[in-house]
Write a protein that holds these residues in place. Structure first.
Motif, PDB file in Angstrom:
ATOM      1  N   LYS A  98       0.836  -1.205   0.000  1.00 60.20           N
ATOM      2  CA  LYS A  98       0.000   0.000   0.000  1.00 60.20           C
ATOM      3  C   LYS A  98       0.871   1.256   0.000  1.00 60.20           C
ATOM      4  N   LYS A  99       1.886   1.273   0.879  1.00 65.51           N
ATOM      5  CA  LYS A  99       2.751   2.453   0.976  1.00 65.51           C
ATOM      6  C   LYS A  99       3.554   2.666  -0.306  1.00 65.51           C
ATOM      7  N   SER A 100       4.113   1.595  -0.848  1.00 62.89           N
ATOM      8  CA  SER A 100       4.999   1.729  -2.002  1.00 62.89           C
ATOM      9  C   SER A 100       4.252   1.862  -3.322  1.00 62.89           C
ATOM     10  N   PHE A 101       3.275   0.976  -3.560  1.00 62.26           N
ATOM     11  CA  PHE A 101       2.591   0.911  -4.856  1.00 62.26           C
ATOM     12  C   PHE A 101       1.156   1.423  -4.830  1.00 62.26           C
ATOM     13  N   GLY A 102       0.605   1.695  -3.656  1.00 60.01           N
ATOM     14  CA  GLY A 102      -0.798   2.102  -3.562  1.00 60.01           C
ATOM     15  C   GLY A 102      -1.756   0.931  -3.721  1.00 60.01           C
ATOM     16  N   ILE A 103      -1.280  -0.288  -3.501  1.00 59.91           N
ATOM     17  CA  ILE A 103      -2.104  -1.489  -3.643  1.00 59.91           C
ATOM     18  C   ILE A 103      -2.757  -1.794  -2.300  1.00 59.91           C
ATOM     19  N   LYS A 104      -4.078  -1.754  -2.264  1.00 58.71           N
ATOM     20  CA  LYS A 104      -4.825  -1.997  -1.022  1.00 58.71           C
ATOM     21  C   LYS A 104      -5.175  -3.471  -0.903  1.00 58.71           C
ATOM     22  N   ASP A 105      -4.985  -4.015   0.288  1.00 59.31           N
ATOM     23  CA  ASP A 105      -5.342  -5.403   0.599  1.00 59.31           C
ATOM     24  C   ASP A 105      -4.725  -6.401  -0.377  1.00 59.31           C
ATOM     25  N   GLN A 106      -3.573  -6.080  -0.939  1.00 58.40           N
ATOM     26  CA  GLN A 106      -2.827  -6.938  -1.855  1.00 58.40           C
ATOM     27  C   GLN A 106      -3.563  -7.175  -3.173  1.00 58.40           C
ATOM     28  N   GLU A 107      -4.648  -6.474  -3.462  1.00 55.68           N
ATOM     29  CA  GLU A 107      -5.502  -6.704  -4.630  1.00 55.68           C
ATOM     30  C   GLU A 107      -5.109  -5.806  -5.800  1.00 55.68           C
ATOM     31  N   LEU A 108      -4.814  -6.447  -6.936  1.00 53.68           N
ATOM     32  CA  LEU A 108      -4.606  -5.707  -8.183  1.00 53.68           C
ATOM     33  C   LEU A 108      -5.911  -5.750  -8.961  1.00 53.68           C
ATOM     34  N   LEU A 109      -6.458  -4.604  -9.231  1.00 53.27           N
ATOM     35  CA  LEU A 109      -7.648  -4.548 -10.073  1.00 53.27           C
ATOM     36  C   LEU A 109      -7.245  -4.785 -11.520  1.00 53.27           C
ATOM     37  N   GLN A 110      -8.106  -5.378 -12.278  1.00 49.17           N
ATOM     38  CA  GLN A 110      -7.808  -5.659 -13.684  1.00 49.17           C
ATOM     39  C   GLN A 110      -7.640  -4.358 -14.457  1.00 49.17           C
ATOM     40  N   GLY A 111      -6.528  -4.264 -15.217  1.00 54.77           N
ATOM     41  CA  GLY A 111      -6.286  -3.116 -16.085  1.00 54.77           C
ATOM     42  C   GLY A 111      -5.878  -1.847 -15.365  1.00 54.77           C
ATOM     43  N   HIS A 112      -5.539  -1.931 -14.103  1.00 53.86           N
ATOM     44  CA  HIS A 112      -5.155  -0.739 -13.333  1.00 53.86           C
ATOM     45  C   HIS A 112      -3.657  -0.784 -13.033  1.00 53.86           C
ATOM     46  N   PRO A 113      -2.885   0.224 -13.472  1.00 54.02           N
ATOM     47  CA  PRO A 113      -1.459   0.237 -13.171  1.00 54.02           C
ATOM     48  C   PRO A 113      -1.193   0.743 -11.748  1.00 54.02           C
ATOM     49  N   TYR A 114      -0.257   0.095 -11.086  1.00 56.20           N
ATOM     50  CA  TYR A 114       0.187   0.504  -9.752  1.00 56.20           C
ATOM     51  C   TYR A 114       1.672   0.794  -9.860  1.00 56.20           C
ATOM     52  N   VAL A 115       2.082   1.985  -9.418  1.00 51.53           N
ATOM     53  CA  VAL A 115       3.460   2.427  -9.664  1.00 51.53           C
ATOM     54  C   VAL A 115       4.102   2.937  -8.376  1.00 51.53           C
ATOM     55  N   TRP A 116       5.301   2.438  -8.124  1.00 55.72           N
ATOM     56  CA  TRP A 116       6.146   2.972  -7.054  1.00 55.72           C
ATOM     57  C   TRP A 116       7.073   3.964  -7.731  1.00 55.72           C
ATOM     58  N   THR A 117       6.746   5.253  -7.598  1.00 57.40           N
ATOM     59  CA  THR A 117       7.447   6.282  -8.366  1.00 57.40           C
ATOM     60  C   THR A 117       8.854   6.559  -7.875  1.00 57.40           C
ATOM     61  N   ASP A 118       9.156   6.251  -6.629  1.00 60.89           N
ATOM     62  CA  ASP A 118      10.508   6.529  -6.148  1.00 60.89           C
ATOM     63  C   ASP A 118      11.180   5.268  -5.599  1.00 60.89           C
ATOM     64  N   ASN A 119      11.170   4.232  -6.420  1.00 55.09           N
ATOM     65  CA  ASN A 119      11.836   2.978  -6.089  1.00 55.09           C
ATOM     66  C   ASN A 119      13.316   3.128  -6.442  1.00 55.09           C
ATOM     67  N   TRP A 120      14.042   3.844  -5.617  1.00 56.51           N
ATOM     68  CA  TRP A 120      15.403   4.228  -5.935  1.00 56.51           C
ATOM     69  C   TRP A 120      16.405   3.313  -5.252  1.00 56.51           C
ATOM     70  N   ARG A 121      17.492   3.078  -5.946  1.00 54.03           N
ATOM     71  CA  ARG A 121      18.644   2.420  -5.312  1.00 54.03           C
ATOM     72  C   ARG A 121      19.612   3.515  -4.908  1.00 54.03           C
ATOM     73  N   THR A 122      20.175   3.411  -3.721  1.00 54.30           N
ATOM     74  CA  THR A 122      21.179   4.371  -3.267  1.00 54.30           C
ATOM     75  C   THR A 122      22.367   3.601  -2.710  1.00 54.30           C
ATOM     76  N   ASP A 123      23.529   4.223  -2.799  1.00 51.27           N
ATOM     77  CA  ASP A 123      24.734   3.600  -2.257  1.00 51.27           C
ATOM     78  C   ASP A 123      25.812   4.662  -2.175  1.00 51.27           C
ATOM     79  N   ASP A 124      26.793   4.441  -1.331  1.00 55.29           N
ATOM     80  CA  ASP A 124      27.934   5.357  -1.299  1.00 55.29           C
ATOM     81  C   ASP A 124      29.042   4.911  -2.248  1.00 55.29           C
ATOM     82  N   ARG A 125      28.798   3.779  -2.948  1.00 53.82           N
ATOM     83  CA  ARG A 125      29.731   3.263  -3.955  1.00 53.82           C
ATOM     84  C   ARG A 125      29.077   3.348  -5.327  1.00 53.82           C
TER      85      ARG A 125
END
Length: 162
Positions: free
Chosen positions: A100-127
């Motif tokens: 829910k927090k990352s993708f906006g998916i409630k109760d683990q349910e994907l509705l048919q034809g509805h995109p769910y997007v985690w807009t800031d799924n970033w990788r970070t590192d000091d290397r």
């Protein structure tokens, strides 16, 4: 005792230095996903991701999306693999409550034809290093059939702001 300690430190250093990130061969998927029909669409934007440096950290900024076009489904597992040493290695299975927090998916349910997007799924590192990741989702249809979706993303070591 000192010799043994130095030998252990040397072996540990050598084992970490021998990681081969490489490029995954076309069609290679983790064993856990084999045999599960791939009906979910998973996508990354951008698919090839170059880092930016902010202060003393590197950020690979990208978005990850998932969608079910065939039927509504319930996510039962999701996570990411990293490719190194000529195979996909599980990086992390994420807790389902984070959908829910990352993708906006409630109760683990994907509705048919509805995109769910985690807009800031970033990788970070000091290397600064490149590599390959594969995000995956495993779900069940209303009649209990397991389905999955996965997509790779290539993170590079080519800075956008050198």
């Amino acid at each position: 005792m000192r010799i043994l300690l130095h030998l252990i430190l040397l072996l540990t250093t050598v084992s970490f230095a021998q990681v081969n990130y490489g490029t995954p061969p076309e069609g290679l998927i983790p064993e856990a996903l084999k045999g599960i029909p791939q009906t979910l669409e998973v996508m990354h934007f951008p698919k090839e991701n170059h880092p930016v440096k902010i202060d003393n950290r590197y950020y690979w900024k990208h978005a990850t999306g998932v969608m079910s076009n065939q039927a509504p489904v319930k996510i039962i597992e999701y996570g990411a693999y990293l490719y190194y040493n000529d195979q996909w290695n599980l990086r992390k299975k994420y807790p389902l409550k984070e959908l829910k927090k990352s993708f906006g998916i409630k109760d683990q349910e994907l509705l048919q034809g509805h995109p769910y997007v985690w807009t800031d799924n970033w990788r970070t590192d000091d290397r600064l290093f490149g590599g390959w990741a594969m995000w995956y989702f495993i779900a069940e249809t209303e009649d209990g059939q397991r389905v999955c979706g996965y997509a790779t993303i290539h993170t590079t070591d080519q800075l956008l702001n050198p």
